[in-house]
Write a protein that holds these residues in place. Structure first.
Motif, PDB file in Angstrom:
ATOM      1  N   THR A  58     -12.519 -25.673 -14.697  1.00  0.00           N
ATOM      2  CA  THR A  58     -13.568 -24.976 -15.452  1.00  0.00           C
ATOM      3  C   THR A  58     -13.960 -25.757 -16.702  1.00  0.00           C
ATOM      4  O   THR A  58     -15.122 -25.751 -17.091  1.00  0.00           O
ATOM      5  CB  THR A  58     -13.115 -23.568 -15.889  1.00  0.00           C
ATOM      6  OG1 THR A  58     -11.964 -23.673 -16.749  1.00  0.00           O
ATOM      7  CG2 THR A  58     -12.806 -22.691 -14.686  1.00  0.00           C
ATOM      8  N   HIS A  59     -12.963 -26.377 -17.367  1.00  0.00           N
ATOM      9  CA  HIS A  59     -13.257 -27.161 -18.572  1.00  0.00           C
ATOM     10  C   HIS A  59     -12.096 -28.077 -18.893  1.00  0.00           C
ATOM     11  O   HIS A  59     -11.077 -28.055 -18.200  1.00  0.00           O
ATOM     12  CB  HIS A  59     -13.633 -26.245 -19.748  1.00  0.00           C
ATOM     13  CG  HIS A  59     -12.547 -25.351 -20.259  1.00  0.00           C
ATOM     14  ND1 HIS A  59     -11.983 -24.332 -19.517  1.00  0.00           N
ATOM     15  CD2 HIS A  59     -11.921 -25.313 -21.473  1.00  0.00           C
ATOM     16  CE1 HIS A  59     -11.079 -23.704 -20.256  1.00  0.00           C
ATOM     17  NE2 HIS A  59     -11.014 -24.278 -21.429  1.00  0.00           N
ATOM     18  N   GLY A  60     -12.268 -28.879 -19.948  1.00  0.00           N
ATOM     19  CA  GLY A  60     -11.344 -29.983 -20.185  1.00  0.00           C
ATOM     20  C   GLY A  60     -10.192 -29.706 -21.119  1.00  0.00           C
ATOM     21  O   GLY A  60      -9.525 -30.646 -21.551  1.00  0.00           O
ATOM     22  N   HIS A  61      -9.906 -28.462 -21.433  1.00  0.00           N
ATOM     23  CA  HIS A  61      -8.771 -28.184 -22.326  1.00  0.00           C
ATOM     24  C   HIS A  61      -7.443 -28.441 -21.626  1.00  0.00           C
ATOM     25  O   HIS A  61      -7.296 -28.235 -20.427  1.00  0.00           O
ATOM     26  CB  HIS A  61      -8.825 -26.741 -22.839  1.00  0.00           C
ATOM     27  CG  HIS A  61      -9.705 -26.588 -24.038  1.00  0.00           C
ATOM     28  ND1 HIS A  61     -10.251 -25.389 -24.417  1.00  0.00           N
ATOM     29  CD2 HIS A  61     -10.117 -27.512 -24.961  1.00  0.00           C
ATOM     30  CE1 HIS A  61     -10.981 -25.570 -25.514  1.00  0.00           C
ATOM     31  NE2 HIS A  61     -10.910 -26.838 -25.850  1.00  0.00           N
ATOM     32  N   VAL A  62      -6.463 -28.804 -22.457  1.00  0.00           N
ATOM     33  CA  VAL A  62      -5.158 -29.250 -21.968  1.00  0.00           C
ATOM     34  C   VAL A  62      -4.494 -28.201 -21.063  1.00  0.00           C
ATOM     35  O   VAL A  62      -3.924 -28.543 -20.027  1.00  0.00           O
ATOM     36  CB  VAL A  62      -4.259 -29.618 -23.178  1.00  0.00           C
ATOM     37  CG1 VAL A  62      -3.960 -28.417 -24.055  1.00  0.00           C
ATOM     38  CG2 VAL A  62      -3.012 -30.328 -22.752  1.00  0.00           C
ATOM     39  N   ASP A  63      -4.569 -26.923 -21.445  1.00  0.00           N
ATOM     40  CA  ASP A  63      -3.859 -25.886 -20.679  1.00  0.00           C
ATOM     41  C   ASP A  63      -4.549 -25.588 -19.335  1.00  0.00           C
ATOM     42  O   ASP A  63      -3.992 -24.898 -18.490  1.00  0.00           O
ATOM     43  CB  ASP A  63      -3.692 -24.597 -21.504  1.00  0.00           C
ATOM     44  CG  ASP A  63      -4.975 -24.097 -22.134  1.00  0.00           C
ATOM     45  OD1 ASP A  63      -5.858 -24.913 -22.457  1.00  0.00           O
ATOM     46  OD2 ASP A  63      -5.098 -22.870 -22.301  1.00  0.00           O
ATOM     47  N   HIS A  64      -5.751 -26.131 -19.146  1.00  0.00           N
ATOM     48  CA  HIS A  64      -6.475 -25.947 -17.885  1.00  0.00           C
ATOM     49  C   HIS A  64      -6.447 -27.185 -16.995  1.00  0.00           C
ATOM     50  O   HIS A  64      -6.523 -27.066 -15.772  1.00  0.00           O
ATOM     51  CB  HIS A  64      -7.943 -25.563 -18.164  1.00  0.00           C
ATOM     52  CG  HIS A  64      -8.085 -24.217 -18.794  1.00  0.00           C
ATOM     53  ND1 HIS A  64      -8.527 -23.117 -18.101  1.00  0.00           N
ATOM     54  CD2 HIS A  64      -7.793 -23.788 -20.054  1.00  0.00           C
ATOM     55  CE1 HIS A  64      -8.528 -22.065 -18.922  1.00  0.00           C
ATOM     56  NE2 HIS A  64      -8.087 -22.444 -20.101  1.00  0.00           N
ATOM     57  N   ALA A  65      -6.393 -28.371 -17.632  1.00  0.00           N
ATOM     58  CA  ALA A  65      -6.649 -29.601 -16.871  1.00  0.00           C
ATOM     59  C   ALA A  65      -5.528 -30.630 -16.882  1.00  0.00           C
ATOM     60  O   ALA A  65      -5.541 -31.549 -16.063  1.00  0.00           O
ATOM     61  CB  ALA A  65      -7.924 -30.254 -17.408  1.00  0.00           C
ATOM     62  N   GLY A 143     -20.183 -23.447 -25.099  1.00  0.00           N
ATOM     63  CA  GLY A 143     -19.848 -22.644 -26.280  1.00  0.00           C
ATOM     64  C   GLY A 143     -18.377 -22.821 -26.632  1.00  0.00           C
ATOM     65  O   GLY A 143     -18.037 -23.248 -27.727  1.00  0.00           O
ATOM     66  N   HIS A 144     -17.487 -22.502 -25.681  1.00  0.00           N
ATOM     67  CA  HIS A 144     -16.046 -22.753 -25.864  1.00  0.00           C
ATOM     68  C   HIS A 144     -15.798 -24.259 -25.798  1.00  0.00           C
ATOM     69  O   HIS A 144     -15.098 -24.809 -26.641  1.00  0.00           O
ATOM     70  CB  HIS A 144     -15.281 -21.989 -24.783  1.00  0.00           C
ATOM     71  CG  HIS A 144     -13.803 -22.206 -24.780  1.00  0.00           C
ATOM     72  ND1 HIS A 144     -12.968 -21.716 -25.761  1.00  0.00           N
ATOM     73  CD2 HIS A 144     -13.001 -22.857 -23.898  1.00  0.00           C
ATOM     74  CE1 HIS A 144     -11.708 -22.058 -25.478  1.00  0.00           C
ATOM     75  NE2 HIS A 144     -11.711 -22.757 -24.354  1.00  0.00           N
ATOM     76  N   THR A 145     -16.354 -24.907 -24.779  1.00  0.00           N
ATOM     77  CA  THR A 145     -16.468 -26.370 -24.735  1.00  0.00           C
ATOM     78  C   THR A 145     -17.880 -26.690 -24.247  1.00  0.00           C
ATOM     79  O   THR A 145     -18.526 -25.842 -23.622  1.00  0.00           O
ATOM     80  CB  THR A 145     -15.439 -27.026 -23.775  1.00  0.00           C
ATOM     81  OG1 THR A 145     -15.762 -26.689 -22.420  1.00  0.00           O
ATOM     82  CG2 THR A 145     -14.005 -26.602 -24.088  1.00  0.00           C
ATOM     83  N   GLY A 162     -12.830 -18.858 -16.460  1.00  0.00           N
ATOM     84  CA  GLY A 162     -12.159 -19.748 -17.413  1.00  0.00           C
ATOM     85  C   GLY A 162     -12.037 -19.089 -18.773  1.00  0.00           C
ATOM     86  O   GLY A 162     -11.659 -17.914 -18.877  1.00  0.00           O
ATOM     87  N   ASP A 163     -12.411 -19.830 -19.823  1.00  0.00           N
ATOM     88  CA  ASP A 163     -12.278 -19.311 -21.189  1.00  0.00           C
ATOM     89  C   ASP A 163     -13.634 -18.894 -21.767  1.00  0.00           C
ATOM     90  O   ASP A 163     -13.890 -19.055 -22.962  1.00  0.00           O
ATOM     91  CB  ASP A 163     -11.631 -20.357 -22.106  1.00  0.00           C
ATOM     92  CG  ASP A 163     -10.143 -20.518 -21.832  1.00  0.00           C
ATOM     93  OD1 ASP A 163      -9.601 -19.756 -21.008  1.00  0.00           O
ATOM     94  OD2 ASP A 163      -9.529 -21.414 -22.441  1.00  0.00           O
ATOM     95  N   VAL A 164     -14.519 -18.348 -20.922  1.00  0.00           N
ATOM     96  CA  VAL A 164     -15.807 -17.855 -21.421  1.00  0.00           C
ATOM     97  C   VAL A 164     -15.658 -16.405 -21.877  1.00  0.00           C
ATOM     98  O   VAL A 164     -15.898 -16.065 -23.035  1.00  0.00           O
ATOM     99  CB  VAL A 164     -16.902 -17.986 -20.337  1.00  0.00           C
ATOM    100  CG1 VAL A 164     -18.204 -17.327 -20.799  1.00  0.00           C
ATOM    101  CG2 VAL A 164     -17.149 -19.459 -20.006  1.00  0.00           C
TER     102      VAL A 164
HETATM  103 ZN    ZN Z   1     -10.031 -23.549 -23.251  1.00  0.00          ZN
END
Ligand code: ZN
Length: 222
Positions: A58-65, A143-145, A162-164
């Motif tokens: 969903t996005h590039g944050h560490v806890d997701h990717a 917005g979040h990323t 994701g984190d939306v």
């Molecule tokens: Zn995130």
């Protein structure tokens, strides 16, 4: 008949909802947002008998990717010779700078096994991804990323956000690249129009429905 099943594996110290979506009959499935704890994800895949078709971000944050590269390597190593490689798909290219800094992000938060990443395929608004035989629309929700994506299957009444949008909350925007107005606009123009009956799984905490959040989420009032 819809046989799409979801198994959630909370990963990393952030308890991020790594989600395995799979077809109960064929066993074919997709891993969404493997942020870390790859052995736990592999154990869940084997427990449910899932044959992974792709890893979706969903996005590039560490806890997701941050676990995506290691999971991809381990799945491809355990596959039969000559089998097609399991690709990492998404997010939108605007999150490339985050994926290039995963190892650095992970050091900060004590997440092990993190690797920087270039996805095999970027995704963009208007495209579709197929998950266990079901088409999902790709929605760009910045917005979040900047490159955050959501995946929605209106036919199934289901979305991955994701984190939306969370149950009772929304994604953080207190990063240098965060944008609160863009996040709320993403939710109002891309997520709410999916319809009240859509159930969703999000990156943290329990899932909800669009309708419950439209009515009760304090960030969406007024
Ligand atoms: Zn995130």
């Amino acid at each position: 008949m819809c046989t799409l099943k979801a198994a959630v594996v909370p990963v990393t110290p952030f308890r991020q909802n790594c989600t395995i979506l799979f077809d109960d009959a064929s066993g074919v499935g997709t891993v969404v947002d493997p942020g870390g704890d790859v052995p736990m994800i592999l154990a869940a895949l084997s427990r449910h008998g899932v044959k992974v078709e792709q890893i979706l971000l969903t996005h590039g944050h560490v806890d997701h990717a941050a676990g995506a590269a290691l999971l991809q390597e381990q799945l491809n190593a355990s596959g039969t010779e000559g089998a097609p490689i399991i690709p990492v798909v998404g997010p939108d290219r605007r999150d490339a700078f985050l994926l290039e800094g995963l190892e650095q992000q992970a050091l900060q938060f004590g997440i092990e096994g993190a690797r920087n990443l270039v996805p095999d395929r970027w995704l963009a608004e208007g495209e579709q991804v197929t998950i266990a035989g079901h088409p999902f629309d790709v929605l760009h929700c910045p917005g979040h990323t900047p490159g955050h994506l959501a995946f929605a299957a209106p036919g199934l009444g289901f979305a991955i956000l994701g984190d939306v949008l969370f149950h009772g909350s929304v994604g953080r925007t207190d990063f240098p690249y965060g944008d609160t107005d863009a996040l709320i606009r993403s939710i109002r123009t891309k997520i709410l129009p999916l319809g009240d009956d859509i159930a969703f799984i999000c990156g943290h905490g329990p899932g909800s429905t669009i309708g419950a959040e439209r009515l009760g989420n304090p960030f969406l009032q007024g």
